[in-house]
Write a protein that holds these residues in place. Structure first.
Motif, PDB file in Angstrom:
ATOM      1  N   SER A 154       0.863  -1.169   0.000  1.00  0.00           N
ATOM      2  CA  SER A 154       0.000   0.000   0.000  1.00  0.00           C
ATOM      3  C   SER A 154       0.907   1.230   0.000  1.00  0.00           C
ATOM      4  O   SER A 154       2.133   1.107   0.148  1.00  0.00           O
ATOM      5  N   PRO A 155       0.371   2.439  -0.184  1.00  0.00           N
ATOM      6  CA  PRO A 155       1.229   3.636  -0.160  1.00  0.00           C
ATOM      7  C   PRO A 155       2.095   3.681   1.097  1.00  0.00           C
ATOM      8  O   PRO A 155       1.659   3.311   2.188  1.00  0.00           O
ATOM      9  N   PHE A 156       3.356   4.138   0.935  1.00  0.00           N
ATOM     10  CA  PHE A 156       4.298   4.110   2.050  1.00  0.00           C
ATOM     11  C   PHE A 156       5.234   5.314   2.001  1.00  0.00           C
ATOM     12  O   PHE A 156       5.334   6.012   0.980  1.00  0.00           O
ATOM     13  N   ASP A 157       5.922   5.551   3.106  1.00  0.00           N
ATOM     14  CA  ASP A 157       6.923   6.602   3.206  1.00  0.00           C
ATOM     15  C   ASP A 157       8.244   6.052   2.676  1.00  0.00           C
ATOM     16  O   ASP A 157       8.775   5.085   3.218  1.00  0.00           O
ATOM     17  N   VAL A 158       8.771   6.672   1.630  1.00  0.00           N
ATOM     18  CA  VAL A 158       9.982   6.151   0.991  1.00  0.00           C
ATOM     19  C   VAL A 158      11.152   6.124   1.963  1.00  0.00           C
ATOM     20  O   VAL A 158      11.948   5.173   1.976  1.00  0.00           O
ATOM     21  N   LYS A 159      11.277   7.140   2.818  1.00  0.00           N
ATOM     22  CA  LYS A 159      12.423   7.226   3.722  1.00  0.00           C
ATOM     23  C   LYS A 159      12.372   6.169   4.817  1.00  0.00           C
ATOM     24  O   LYS A 159      13.390   5.551   5.146  1.00  0.00           O
ATOM     25  N   THR A 160      11.215   5.961   5.388  1.00  0.00           N
ATOM     26  CA  THR A 160      11.116   5.052   6.532  1.00  0.00           C
ATOM     27  C   THR A 160      10.616   3.658   6.160  1.00  0.00           C
ATOM     28  O   THR A 160      10.806   2.698   6.917  1.00  0.00           O
ATOM     29  N   GLY A 161       9.941   3.548   5.013  1.00  0.00           N
ATOM     30  CA  GLY A 161       9.351   2.278   4.621  1.00  0.00           C
ATOM     31  C   GLY A 161       8.044   1.976   5.324  1.00  0.00           C
ATOM     32  O   GLY A 161       7.450   0.915   5.112  1.00  0.00           O
ATOM     33  N   GLU A 162       7.581   2.909   6.149  1.00  0.00           N
ATOM     34  CA  GLU A 162       6.359   2.687   6.912  1.00  0.00           C
ATOM     35  C   GLU A 162       5.128   2.975   6.064  1.00  0.00           C
ATOM     36  O   GLU A 162       5.117   3.937   5.287  1.00  0.00           O
ATOM     37  N   PRO A 163       4.069   2.149   6.193  1.00  0.00           N
ATOM     38  CA  PRO A 163       2.833   2.420   5.438  1.00  0.00           C
ATOM     39  C   PRO A 163       2.210   3.736   5.888  1.00  0.00           C
ATOM     40  O   PRO A 163       2.296   4.114   7.063  1.00  0.00           O
ATOM     41  N   LEU A 164       1.577   4.435   4.946  1.00  0.00           N
ATOM     42  CA  LEU A 164       0.958   5.715   5.261  1.00  0.00           C
ATOM     43  C   LEU A 164      -0.366   5.539   5.992  1.00  0.00           C
ATOM     44  O   LEU A 164      -0.825   6.443   6.688  1.00  0.00           O
ATOM     45  N   MET A 165      -0.992   4.375   5.804  1.00  0.00           N
ATOM     46  CA  MET A 165      -2.252   4.096   6.485  1.00  0.00           C
ATOM     47  C   MET A 165      -2.043   2.954   7.479  1.00  0.00           C
ATOM     48  O   MET A 165      -1.486   1.913   7.124  1.00  0.00           O
ATOM     49  N   LYS A 166      -2.482   3.179   8.718  1.00  0.00           N
ATOM     50  CA  LYS A 166      -2.326   2.150   9.743  1.00  0.00           C
ATOM     51  C   LYS A 166      -3.678   1.791  10.335  1.00  0.00           C
ATOM     52  O   LYS A 166      -4.584   2.627  10.401  1.00  0.00           O
ATOM     53  N   LEU A 167      -3.797   0.533  10.757  1.00  0.00           N
ATOM     54  CA  LEU A 167      -5.051   0.059  11.337  1.00  0.00           C
ATOM     55  C   LEU A 167      -5.278   0.690  12.709  1.00  0.00           C
ATOM     56  O   LEU A 167      -4.320   0.950  13.448  1.00  0.00           O
ATOM     57  N   PRO A 168      -6.542   0.918  13.079  1.00  0.00           N
ATOM     58  CA  PRO A 168      -6.837   1.318  14.462  1.00  0.00           C
ATOM     59  C   PRO A 168      -6.310   0.250  15.424  1.00  0.00           C
ATOM     60  O   PRO A 168      -6.197  -0.926  15.072  1.00  0.00           O
ATOM     61  N   TYR A 169      -5.998   0.663  16.651  1.00  0.00           N
ATOM     62  CA  TYR A 169      -5.334  -0.235  17.600  1.00  0.00           C
ATOM     63  C   TYR A 169      -6.138  -1.497  17.888  1.00  0.00           C
ATOM     64  O   TYR A 169      -5.586  -2.542  18.217  1.00  0.00           O
ATOM     65  N   ASP A 170      -7.474  -1.407  17.789  1.00  0.00           N
ATOM     66  CA  ASP A 170      -8.316  -2.563  18.130  1.00  0.00           C
ATOM     67  C   ASP A 170      -8.802  -3.316  16.891  1.00  0.00           C
ATOM     68  O   ASP A 170      -9.762  -4.078  16.960  1.00  0.00           O
ATOM     69  N   HIS A 171      -8.150  -3.091  15.757  1.00  0.00           N
ATOM     70  CA  HIS A 171      -8.535  -3.764  14.513  1.00  0.00           C
ATOM     71  C   HIS A 171      -7.436  -4.702  14.037  1.00  0.00           C
ATOM     72  O   HIS A 171      -6.251  -4.466  14.273  1.00  0.00           O
ATOM     73  N   LEU A 172      -7.864  -5.762  13.383  1.00  0.00           N
ATOM     74  CA  LEU A 172      -6.953  -6.668  12.683  1.00  0.00           C
ATOM     75  C   LEU A 172      -7.486  -6.872  11.269  1.00  0.00           C
ATOM     76  O   LEU A 172      -8.664  -6.632  10.998  1.00  0.00           O
ATOM     77  N   THR A 173      -6.611  -7.327  10.376  1.00  0.00           N
ATOM     78  CA  THR A 173      -7.128  -7.761   9.086  1.00  0.00           C
ATOM     79  C   THR A 173      -7.912  -9.049   9.299  1.00  0.00           C
ATOM     80  O   THR A 173      -7.689  -9.777  10.278  1.00  0.00           O
ATOM     81  N   TRP A 174      -8.827  -9.339   8.390  1.00  0.00           N
ATOM     82  CA  TRP A 174      -9.582 -10.591   8.489  1.00  0.00           C
ATOM     83  C   TRP A 174      -8.630 -11.790   8.474  1.00  0.00           C
ATOM     84  O   TRP A 174      -8.846 -12.785   9.182  1.00  0.00           O
ATOM     85  N   SER A 175      -7.569 -11.692   7.684  1.00  0.00           N
ATOM     86  CA  SER A 175      -6.592 -12.791   7.636  1.00  0.00           C
ATOM     87  C   SER A 175      -5.960 -13.018   8.997  1.00  0.00           C
ATOM     88  O   SER A 175      -5.737 -14.159   9.420  1.00  0.00           O
ATOM     89  N   GLU A 176      -5.664 -11.914   9.703  1.00  0.00           N
ATOM     90  CA  GLU A 176      -5.057 -12.039  11.025  1.00  0.00           C
ATOM     91  C   GLU A 176      -6.030 -12.639  12.042  1.00  0.00           C
ATOM     92  O   GLU A 176      -5.614 -13.382  12.941  1.00  0.00           O
ATOM     93  N   VAL A 177      -7.305 -12.306  11.914  1.00  0.00           N
ATOM     94  CA  VAL A 177      -8.307 -12.895  12.810  1.00  0.00           C
ATOM     95  C   VAL A 177      -8.290 -14.417  12.676  1.00  0.00           C
ATOM     96  O   VAL A 177      -8.254 -15.157  13.671  1.00  0.00           O
TER      97      VAL A 177
END
Length: 617
Positions: free
Chosen positions: A298-321
């Protein structure tokens, strides 16, 4: 030349190697910055920049057919064919596809999306060319991952048998197949690719073919050459398929690549060019990735490699569930095993693989094999779970039918990325699995409303002793661990009444259940919302109750209509209160017998039809 100025491959034909190397650096920077904004396939595209440049430098597309297996690594190809200015709309509606698309450019001669099709397509093009007496090159670029697919192996076998002139570029980014003979092998490759060797070889072959003695000499020389190649040079895999081979060659050395591809171009019959590349080259985070995290991003910060969008603290992806729930079950159930066809990272199963390495099986890009293997595991006393994307499960329909459904084997299938997946486009939308699986007898097909129901469905699935499919979408969901797991009655639905005097009924499933309820409350609408968590079997009792209310019924689903939940509801209601008479084989497998006896058994003989017709008179 700027990357965005390139209009066609002709623009690079007059460049020298130094200029091409400079262009490769520019393309790599362009790809990193562009994909950081839009998301897309990063590592695979960074790994084939020089290789794609060399392909377009040596070959003459679109006359020559350049086929990219899967197609997700064709970004440099798109840049070289005049589409760089469209990259801001990469994978967006009405924008640039992330794969080859024939309607997008005449340079895209083949469309893929799923792996391991390129070699079959290459042989098809080569056969058409020869039958029509045409003259063009056919080049298929396939990676070491795609080569694990059974379809690729079938194609290799046929290519070796038919001996059509075509070029297979084997993109090897982990040296998983060939033997490594280091310097000696590299020197042999350099010799075969040199212009002096190539011109000498062609001259010798032409001269020796002129008389019988020369033909005998040529035959003996060829035998000696093949003996050396069998023992020292060639990857044994390709020689077993009767394919000539050259390599390995450094996939980031443009001078070597151009020389080797020129050599392959002059070769008669099929030849494999073995190229060693580094996935993610030029971007440290991607280069160091060993898990596939940087494959699709997904879109990310080139310098840090971190994604620009992060999940809320109490959310997981369905795959992670699903993955977390499997981890919980595996602690108590020593027979639980997990299989996946090369989707460990995407389906969030890496943690499971580390915790239970002897109970985790990544079968490669081999959906059919994975499903059948799981079936035999079940017969052997294990409790298998197969995690597979909806779009890839299509490839295992035969195995789901014959090897799971027909034998009633207790395999749990997690259908990941079910429904619309968005930017990956038409080859990846997971909208066909409901229709595909509903026709298979003995299968249970379900989808949870939320994370809690997902945990309970998975609990139910393992306890059911039946073939049990659970589909879940791409995206995330609010998560809380269910400590008191409950069996869900198979085939049961639930309903929620919004307001006091419902005026309509909405039947839906998955996350849309909560979405519809929330929007109804926001709009102050009175309605009944049904969670149709089972597509097969359906809840006949509730369907009857809903019809008896006399309220308008809306079946809201985001998968294909044909064979859908609404189809299942209409089929059920027509059996209960027939509005038109239907004939056909019911939901079971038909055993052997003469066609006549089977038609009588299944009530689909002409006699059955005319008995009904006589009652109409």
């Amino acid at each position: 030349m700027r990357v965005t100025d390139i209009q066609s491959p002709k623009d690079i034909k007059s460049m020298n190697v130094r200029q091409l190397e400079n262009l490769a650096d520019q393309i790599r920077t362009f790809l990193i910055e562009s994909i950081a904004r839009t998301g897309g396939h990063l590592s695979s595209n960074l790994g084939v920049v020089e290789l794609t440049l060399a392909m377009h430098y040596v070959f003459n597309a679109p006359k020559d057919k350049l086929i990219f297996d899967v197609g997700h690594q064709c970004y440099t190809h798109k840049i070289l064919t005049g589409r760089a200015q469209m990259f801001p709309l990469l994978r967006q509606r009405n924008g640039l596809s992330g794969y080859q698309r024939m309607h997008e450019s005449p340079y895209d001669c083949w469309e893929a999306g799923h792996s391991s099709t390129s070699l079959s397509a290459a042989l098809g093009f080569a056969t058409a060319r020869d039958l029509l007496k045409q003259n063009y090159e056919v080049v298929a670029l396939i990676g070491d991952g795609s080569l694990t697919g059974g379809m690729a192996m079938e194609a290799l076998n046929d290519i070796g048998s038919k001996q059509k002139k075509l070029i297979i570029i084997f993109n090897d980014n982990n040296m998983s197949i060939s033997r490594n003979h280091a310097g000696f092998e590299e020197r042999i490759t350099a010799l075969r690719a040199s212009k002096v060797y190539r011109s000498t070889k062609q001259g010798m072959k032409s001269n020796l073919k002129n008389n019988k003695m020369g033909q005998n000499v040529l035959k003996q020389v060829t035998k000696v050459k093949d003996h050396i190649k069998d023992g020292v040079i060639d990857a044994p895999l390709f020689r077993e398929f009767n394919l000539d081979y050259i390599g390995p060659v450094d996939g980031h050395n443009l001078n070597e690549l151009i020389n080797v591809l020129e050599t392959a171009k002059e070769h008669d019959g099929p030849i494999v060019v073995h190229v060693l590349t580094r996935k993610g080259k030029g971007y440290p985070y991607a280069e160091q990735d060993q898990t596939g995290k940087w494959h699709g991003v997904s879109p990310f910060d080139v310098k840090t490699g971190e994604p620009l969008m992060k999940l809320p603290y109490d959310h997981l992806t369905w795959s992670e569930v699903i993955s977390r729930t499997l981890m919980r079950f595996a602690k108590k159930d020593k027979k639980l095993v997990v299989l996946t066809p090369a989707m460990a990272q995407g389906s969030k199963l890496l943690e499971f693989s580390k915790a239970y390495p002897d109970r985790f099986f990544d079968c490669g890009i081999a959906e059919q094999h994975t499903v059948t293997m799981a079936g035999a595991m079940a017969l052997g006393g294990l409790h298998p779970f197969v995690s597979v994307y909806s779009t890839f499960l299509q490839r295992a329909y035969d195995q789901m039918n014959h090897d799971i459904g027909r034998m009633k084997l207790p395999v749990v299938i997690g259908i990941d990325r079910a429904g619309l997946v968005g930017q990956d486009g038409d080859t990846h939308q997971g909208v066909f699995d409901i229709a595909m699986l509903r026709s298979i007898p003995n299968l249970i097909l379900s989808q949870p409303q939320d994370a809690a129901e997902a945990q309970n469905l998975l609990y139910t699935a393992f306890r059911s002793g039946k073939p049990f499919c659970i589909r879940y979408p791409r995206g995330n969901v609010k998560y809380e661990e269910v400590t008191d797991l409950q069996d869900i009655e198979i085939g049961s639905w639930t309903k929620t009444t919004v307001g006091t005097h419902p005026k309509s009924i909405v039947i839906t499933y998955g996350p849309d259940v909560d979405h519809v309820i929330a929007k109804a409350k926001t709009n102050n609408m009175d309605l009944i919302v049904v969670n149709a968590r089972f597509f097969k079997p359906v809840d006949g009792t509730m369907i009857d109750e809903l019809y008896e209310t006399g309220l308008p019924i809306h079946v809201f689903e985001t998968d294909c209509r044909i064979g859908s939940l609404s189809t299942a509801i209409l089929e059920y209601r027509n059996r209960v209160a027939p509005q038109f008479q239907t004939f056909g084989i019911d939901d079971h497998f038909v055993e052997q017998g003469s066609v006549r006896s089977l038609r009588i058994q299944e009530h689909i003989g002409l006699e059955d039809l005319f008995e009904e017709l006589e009652q109409d008179v």
